[in-house]
Motif scaffolding. Sequence first.
Motif, short mmCIF file in Angstrom:
data_model
loop_
_atom_site.label_atom_id
_atom_site.label_comp_id
_atom_site.label_asym_id
_atom_site.label_seq_id
_atom_site.Cartn_x
_atom_site.Cartn_y
_atom_site.Cartn_z
N ASP A 10 12.94 -33.46 -7.43
CA ASP A 10 11.72 -33.10 -9.16
C ASP A 10 11.42 -32.75 -9.18
O ASP A 10 10.94 -32.35 -8.34
CB ASP A 10 11.01 -34.86 -8.37
CG ASP A 10 12.11 -35.97 -8.40
OD1 ASP A 10 13.50 -35.99 -8.70
OD2 ASP A 10 12.36 -36.98 -7.61
N LEU A 11 11.35 -32.17 -10.79
CA LEU A 11 10.88 -31.02 -11.06
C LEU A 11 10.16 -31.38 -12.53
O LEU A 11 10.76 -32.07 -13.47
CB LEU A 11 11.04 -29.69 -10.96
CG LEU A 11 12.15 -29.37 -9.78
CD1 LEU A 11 12.43 -27.56 -10.30
CD2 LEU A 11 10.98 -28.99 -8.15
N VAL A 12 8.83 -30.69 -12.66
CA VAL A 12 8.33 -30.49 -14.46
C VAL A 12 8.33 -29.07 -14.14
O VAL A 12 7.31 -28.35 -13.68
CB VAL A 12 7.02 -31.37 -13.91
CG1 VAL A 12 6.57 -31.33 -15.15
CG2 VAL A 12 7.20 -32.77 -13.99
N PHE A 13 8.45 -28.84 -15.58
CA PHE A 13 8.17 -26.95 -16.50
C PHE A 13 7.40 -27.63 -17.72
O PHE A 13 7.55 -28.01 -17.93
CB PHE A 13 9.80 -26.73 -16.56
CG PHE A 13 10.48 -26.43 -15.48
CD1 PHE A 13 10.67 -25.36 -14.51
CD2 PHE A 13 11.90 -27.37 -15.03
CE1 PHE A 13 11.83 -25.38 -13.76
CE2 PHE A 13 12.84 -27.26 -14.15
CZ PHE A 13 12.47 -26.13 -14.49
N GLU A 14 6.99 -26.25 -17.58
CA GLU A 14 5.63 -26.26 -18.61
C GLU A 14 6.10 -24.39 -18.78
O GLU A 14 5.43 -24.13 -18.34
CB GLU A 14 4.39 -26.61 -18.79
CG GLU A 14 3.72 -26.71 -19.89
CD GLU A 14 2.18 -27.19 -20.13
OE1 GLU A 14 1.59 -27.58 -20.87
OE2 GLU A 14 1.62 -27.45 -19.14
N PRO A 15 6.25 -24.04 -20.29
CA PRO A 15 6.68 -23.27 -21.04
C PRO A 15 5.47 -23.02 -21.46
O PRO A 15 4.49 -24.00 -22.17
CB PRO A 15 7.54 -22.72 -21.56
CG PRO A 15 7.68 -24.94 -22.26
CD PRO A 15 7.38 -25.65 -21.61
N ARG A 16 4.27 -21.67 -22.21
CA ARG A 16 3.35 -21.85 -22.26
C ARG A 16 3.16 -20.48 -22.68
O ARG A 16 3.23 -18.76 -21.37
CB ARG A 16 2.03 -21.98 -20.84
CG ARG A 16 2.15 -21.48 -20.19
CD ARG A 16 0.32 -22.16 -19.29
NE ARG A 16 0.59 -21.80 -17.90
CZ ARG A 16 0.12 -20.66 -17.45
NH1 ARG A 16 -0.69 -19.87 -18.26
NH2 ARG A 16 -0.49 -20.09 -16.30
N VAL A 17 2.26 -20.20 -23.91
CA VAL A 17 1.86 -18.61 -23.69
C VAL A 17 0.09 -18.56 -23.79
O VAL A 17 -0.21 -19.89 -24.91
CB VAL A 17 2.35 -17.96 -24.99
CG1 VAL A 17 1.29 -16.81 -25.61
CG2 VAL A 17 3.74 -18.07 -25.19
N GLY A 18 -0.26 -18.60 -23.18
CA GLY A 18 -1.98 -18.69 -22.43
C GLY A 18 -1.97 -19.21 -21.70
O GLY A 18 -1.16 -20.17 -20.88
N GLU A 19 -2.70 -20.67 -22.47
CA GLU A 19 -2.97 -21.98 -21.39
C GLU A 19 -2.25 -23.10 -21.52
O GLU A 19 -1.63 -23.30 -22.50
CB GLU A 19 -4.79 -22.11 -21.46
CG GLU A 19 -5.93 -21.03 -21.16
CD GLU A 19 -5.87 -21.15 -19.75
OE1 GLU A 19 -5.22 -21.87 -18.89
OE2 GLU A 19 -6.45 -19.74 -19.51
#
Length: 372
Positions: free
Chosen positions: A283-292
């Motif tokens: 079970d995973l969660v991904f968050e793509p981000r540019v900066g915070e």
Amino acid sequence: MRTNEIPERAAVGIIYGDATGHRHQDLLDVQFYAFDQPFLTDLGYPQSWASVKYWEGDWGTHNSAWGVISSPISQDAKSSATPHFSKQISGRGHLVRTFFVGGLQAVEVRAERWNWDQRAQHWYKPGITFKRLIALVETDGDGVALIDLIRISGGIEHWRVCRGLEGDFVIDGVQQTPRSGTVADPKGKRGEIDNLAYPDHAALACMDDVLMVDCQPASWKGCWQFSRQADVHLDVYQLRTNPTTETLTARSTAVMGNPETSNYAYRTLLWKNMQKDQDTYVDLVFEPRVGEGTLRNVKSIDNEASGSGVELITQRGKVVQFYWSPDADLTDRTHFSDGTELRGNLTISVDGKFSASGCSSLKYTRKKLHFP
């Protein structure tokens, strides 16, 4: 799945069909695009027709899962008895449900692996099945997150693979220990695919510079930093996996030539479970981000069965809760550690407003909801 803008600011795709012809071994591969940047991809067009069979087209280079079989009639990585693009059919899946509620889209897919019988020259089903639920969640502002829950059954080894974003990968507060050899063999050398324990290990034999991830704690946060743009990151949260699962990372570079001359360098994240008599869950969660990032808290909501519970809280206070029990019917009860009782497959709450699919009722905080 995609956000509503034209053009969309984020999109997620999953492959669950299959067809002969020009293709990869990419059953249930997930790709993720956000902030004008691909975050999860396949390797695309091969560096060479000589390598596509065991590298670019192989299951091990995709953001997917696999069940290994021991049968000697499994296809050989270099065999030319049939066209390699035909042999790289992985199996076939079907869409179980879609789920769309304000700012959240979910898809549940199930699939079954196929394998090529080299001697008889036909396909057969070795008894390996997959269940995958992915959800694109709009968080704060332009932010998005991807919930990714997977189950693997059958075979003698289970693998979950995610190549991630090109660049370095670190895990907060978790020790990683160097291990010799390749992912396929601690005594192997990169690119040695002729004497593998199982033909399914071909791509794994091309991944070296292996690091073993300490299995404690069971939940952790890691991050890929994009090597071509320093402020681009892909965060990954491991919420839950089997206690018997090994986690490791490895260098993944173009196989023609040495790693230093490759035009790409990934740090692939892998999970391996050899307990063949049990289902594997990751079970995973991904968050793509540019900066915070926009996620303040990500946690698993534990349960007593094969289900998964996930809670996301954003920096601005948005709360998303997932309750999934893939093997349940409308009368089966699944109990979660926050006191929730689910009858059925899937319920999602966004800021306290519940929606359901394949679910008859839900109990929470002394309240009970019934769904048509």
